[in-house]
Design a protein around this motif. Structure first.
Motif, PDB file in Angstrom:
ATOM      1  N   LEU A  85     -58.659   9.281 -18.404  1.00 35.23           N
ATOM      2  CA  LEU A  85     -57.254   8.882 -18.384  1.00 35.23           C
ATOM      3  C   LEU A  85     -56.382  10.110 -18.195  1.00 35.23           C
ATOM      4  O   LEU A  85     -56.490  11.093 -18.921  1.00 35.23           O
ATOM      5  N   LYS A  86     -55.542  10.069 -17.176  1.00 32.64           N
ATOM      6  CA  LYS A  86     -54.682  11.208 -16.847  1.00 32.64           C
ATOM      7  C   LYS A  86     -53.270  11.009 -17.380  1.00 32.64           C
ATOM      8  O   LYS A  86     -52.625  11.940 -17.815  1.00 32.64           O
ATOM      9  N   GLY A  87     -52.799   9.765 -17.350  1.00 30.73           N
ATOM     10  CA  GLY A  87     -51.446   9.491 -17.813  1.00 30.73           C
ATOM     11  C   GLY A  87     -51.186   8.006 -17.871  1.00 30.73           C
ATOM     12  O   GLY A  87     -51.963   7.203 -17.357  1.00 30.73           O
ATOM     13  N   GLN A  88     -50.102   7.638 -18.511  1.00 33.56           N
ATOM     14  CA  GLN A  88     -49.714   6.237 -18.598  1.00 33.56           C
ATOM     15  C   GLN A  88     -48.205   6.136 -18.622  1.00 33.56           C
ATOM     16  O   GLN A  88     -47.520   7.051 -19.059  1.00 33.56           O
ATOM     17  N   LYS A  89     -47.715   5.005 -18.112  1.00 34.88           N
ATOM     18  CA  LYS A  89     -46.275   4.800 -18.017  1.00 34.88           C
ATOM     19  C   LYS A  89     -45.982   3.337 -18.309  1.00 34.88           C
ATOM     20  O   LYS A  89     -46.651   2.456 -17.781  1.00 34.88           O
ATOM     21  N   LYS A  91     -43.414   0.230 -17.989  1.00 31.34           N
ATOM     22  CA  LYS A  91     -42.257  -0.245 -17.241  1.00 31.34           C
ATOM     23  C   LYS A  91     -42.217  -1.754 -17.372  1.00 31.34           C
ATOM     24  O   LYS A  91     -43.166  -2.438 -16.998  1.00 31.34           O
ATOM     25  N   GLY A  92     -41.147  -2.267 -17.938  1.00 30.91           N
ATOM     26  CA  GLY A  92     -41.027  -3.704 -18.152  1.00 30.91           C
ATOM     27  C   GLY A  92     -42.077  -4.185 -19.134  1.00 30.91           C
ATOM     28  O   GLY A  92     -42.240  -3.609 -20.206  1.00 30.91           O
ATOM     29  N   SER A  93     -42.829  -5.197 -18.754  1.00 33.93           N
ATOM     30  CA  SER A  93     -43.858  -5.731 -19.643  1.00 33.93           C
ATOM     31  C   SER A  93     -45.251  -5.212 -19.286  1.00 33.93           C
ATOM     32  O   SER A  93     -46.245  -5.733 -19.758  1.00 33.93           O
ATOM     33  N   ASN A  94     -45.322  -4.169 -18.444  1.00 30.81           N
ATOM     34  CA  ASN A  94     -46.601  -3.604 -18.022  1.00 30.81           C
ATOM     35  C   ASN A  94     -46.764  -2.152 -18.441  1.00 30.81           C
ATOM     36  O   ASN A  94     -45.789  -1.419 -18.590  1.00 30.81           O
ATOM     37  N   ARG A  95     -48.012  -1.745 -18.610  1.00 32.96           N
ATOM     38  CA  ARG A  95     -48.387  -0.339 -18.819  1.00 32.96           C
ATOM     39  C   ARG A  95     -49.274   0.040 -17.642  1.00 32.96           C
ATOM     40  O   ARG A  95     -50.248  -0.641 -17.344  1.00 32.96           O
ATOM     41  N   TYR A  96     -48.921   1.127 -16.944  1.00 30.89           N
ATOM     42  CA  TYR A  96     -49.683   1.599 -15.791  1.00 30.89           C
ATOM     43  C   TYR A  96     -50.523   2.791 -16.229  1.00 30.89           C
ATOM     44  O   TYR A  96     -49.992   3.818 -16.634  1.00 30.89           O
ATOM     45  N   CYS A  97     -51.858   2.637 -16.141  1.00 30.53           N
ATOM     46  CA  CYS A  97     -52.805   3.666 -16.557  1.00 30.53           C
ATOM     47  C   CYS A  97     -53.287   4.404 -15.311  1.00 30.53           C
ATOM     48  O   CYS A  97     -53.829   3.792 -14.403  1.00 30.53           O
ATOM     49  N   TYR A  99     -55.711   7.447 -13.664  1.00 28.45           N
ATOM     50  CA  TYR A  99     -56.934   8.193 -13.933  1.00 28.45           C
ATOM     51  C   TYR A  99     -57.122   9.299 -12.914  1.00 28.45           C
ATOM     52  O   TYR A  99     -56.617   9.218 -11.796  1.00 28.45           O
ATOM     53  N   SER A 100     -57.876  10.340 -13.291  1.00 30.03           N
ATOM     54  CA  SER A 100     -58.058  11.496 -12.424  1.00 30.03           C
ATOM     55  C   SER A 100     -58.807  11.149 -11.141  1.00 30.03           C
ATOM     56  O   SER A 100     -58.687  11.850 -10.151  1.00 30.03           O
ATOM     57  N   GLY A 101     -59.588  10.069 -11.117  1.00 33.12           N
ATOM     58  CA  GLY A 101     -60.299   9.652  -9.912  1.00 33.12           C
ATOM     59  C   GLY A 101     -59.416   8.933  -8.910  1.00 33.12           C
ATOM     60  O   GLY A 101     -59.870   8.504  -7.871  1.00 33.12           O
ATOM     61  N   GLY A 102     -58.129   8.732  -9.217  1.00 34.58           N
ATOM     62  CA  GLY A 102     -57.204   8.061  -8.301  1.00 34.58           C
ATOM     63  C   GLY A 102     -56.983   6.605  -8.610  1.00 34.58           C
ATOM     64  O   GLY A 102     -56.225   5.931  -7.923  1.00 34.58           O
ATOM     65  N   THR A 103     -57.617   6.087  -9.643  1.00 35.30           N
ATOM     66  CA  THR A 103     -57.466   4.686 -10.015  1.00 35.30           C
ATOM     67  C   THR A 103     -56.171   4.485 -10.791  1.00 35.30           C
ATOM     68  O   THR A 103     -55.807   5.309 -11.622  1.00 35.30           O
ATOM     69  N   VAL A 104     -55.469   3.391 -10.505  1.00 37.35           N
ATOM     70  CA  VAL A 104     -54.301   2.969 -11.268  1.00 37.35           C
ATOM     71  C   VAL A 104     -54.587   1.557 -11.744  1.00 37.35           C
ATOM     72  O   VAL A 104     -54.926   0.688 -10.959  1.00 37.35           O
ATOM     73  N   LEU A 105     -54.461   1.327 -13.042  1.00 38.13           N
ATOM     74  CA  LEU A 105     -54.766   0.026 -13.634  1.00 38.13           C
ATOM     75  C   LEU A 105     -53.540  -0.485 -14.381  1.00 38.13           C
ATOM     76  O   LEU A 105     -52.897   0.266 -15.113  1.00 38.13           O
ATOM     77  N   THR A 106     -53.213  -1.757 -14.195  1.00 39.28           N
ATOM     78  CA  THR A 106     -52.101  -2.381 -14.897  1.00 39.28           C
ATOM     79  C   THR A 106     -52.637  -3.169 -16.078  1.00 39.28           C
ATOM     80  O   THR A 106     -53.540  -3.982 -15.924  1.00 39.28           O
ATOM     81  N   GLY A 108     -51.201  -4.974 -20.080  1.00 38.70           N
ATOM     82  CA  GLY A 108     -50.008  -5.407 -20.794  1.00 38.70           C
ATOM     83  C   GLY A 108     -49.359  -4.247 -21.537  1.00 38.70           C
ATOM     84  O   GLY A 108     -50.019  -3.275 -21.907  1.00 38.70           O
ATOM     85  N   LYS A 109     -48.073  -4.359 -21.760  1.00 40.19           N
ATOM     86  CA  LYS A 109     -47.303  -3.302 -22.414  1.00 40.19           C
ATOM     87  C   LYS A 109     -47.878  -2.930 -23.777  1.00 40.19           C
ATOM     88  O   LYS A 109     -47.900  -1.760 -24.144  1.00 40.19           O
ATOM     89  N   ASN A 110     -48.377  -3.908 -24.534  1.00 40.64           N
ATOM     90  CA  ASN A 110     -48.890  -3.655 -25.874  1.00 40.64           C
ATOM     91  C   ASN A 110     -50.381  -3.350 -25.898  1.00 40.64           C
ATOM     92  O   ASN A 110     -50.942  -3.097 -26.955  1.00 40.64           O
ATOM     93  N   ASP A 111     -51.054  -3.378 -24.738  1.00 33.90           N
ATOM     94  CA  ASP A 111     -52.470  -3.051 -24.656  1.00 33.90           C
ATOM     95  C   ASP A 111     -52.644  -1.549 -24.486  1.00 33.90           C
ATOM     96  O   ASP A 111     -51.729  -0.852 -24.034  1.00 33.90           O
ATOM     97  N   THR A 112     -53.823  -1.059 -24.850  1.00 33.50           N
ATOM     98  CA  THR A 112     -54.117   0.365 -24.654  1.00 33.50           C
ATOM     99  C   THR A 112     -54.893   0.553 -23.368  1.00 33.50           C
ATOM    100  O   THR A 112     -55.639  -0.327 -22.935  1.00 33.50           O
ATOM    101  N   CYS A 113     -54.731   1.697 -22.762  1.00 35.93           N
ATOM    102  CA  CYS A 113     -55.454   2.029 -21.549  1.00 35.93           C
ATOM    103  C   CYS A 113     -56.888   2.388 -21.889  1.00 35.93           C
ATOM    104  O   CYS A 113     -57.137   3.083 -22.889  1.00 35.93           O
ATOM    105  N   PRO A 114     -57.863   1.952 -21.073  1.00 38.91           N
ATOM    106  CA  PRO A 114     -59.232   2.423 -21.264  1.00 38.91           C
ATOM    107  C   PRO A 114     -59.290   3.944 -21.105  1.00 38.91           C
ATOM    108  O   PRO A 114     -58.532   4.510 -20.311  1.00 38.91           O
TER     109      PRO A 114
END
Length: 118
Positions: A85-89, A91-97, A99-106, A108-114
């Protein structure tokens, strides 16, 4: 005065026609294959990544809610895409995770990123 009235009426009619014929939110607009990934782009600005041999769903499996940002899941299939995990943001009701491999995963806002990408 009469020409102005006709111009305004024509403009309002044009806006109505454009709204009626626009694609419903969450329907497939385009898909693009790059490497071993197929990126499905939807009319609600959502993006889904699947294997290049699969077909895109006609409707976005993760449609946006009113006022929330689109669901975006970008993965690099078939390559070395694992990464921490490189970073998370949020926005609205989503959390964007991100990763260093170039993956972006959406998620829920209250869920944690893998901790790592899939």
């Amino acid at each position: 005065m009469n020409k102005t009235y006709i111009t305004i009426l024509f403009s309002i009619f044009s806006l109505f026609v454009l709204d009626v014929y626009s694609a419903p939110a969450g329907t497939l607009k385009t898909d693009k294959v790059k490497g071993l990934s197929r990126y499905c782009m939807y009319s609600d600005s959502g993006i889904l990544t699947i294997k290049h041999t699969e077909q895109c769903p006609r409707k976005n499996p993760n449609p946006t809610k009113n006022g929330s940002p689109p669901s975006i899941n970008l993965e690099k299939k078939g390559g070395a895409s694992f990464g921490p995990l490189k970073g998370q943001k949020i926005k609205g009701s989503n959390r964007y995770c991100t990763y260093s491999g170039g993956t972006v995963l959406t998620v829920g806002k209250n869920d944690t990123c893998p901790k790592t990408s899939r």
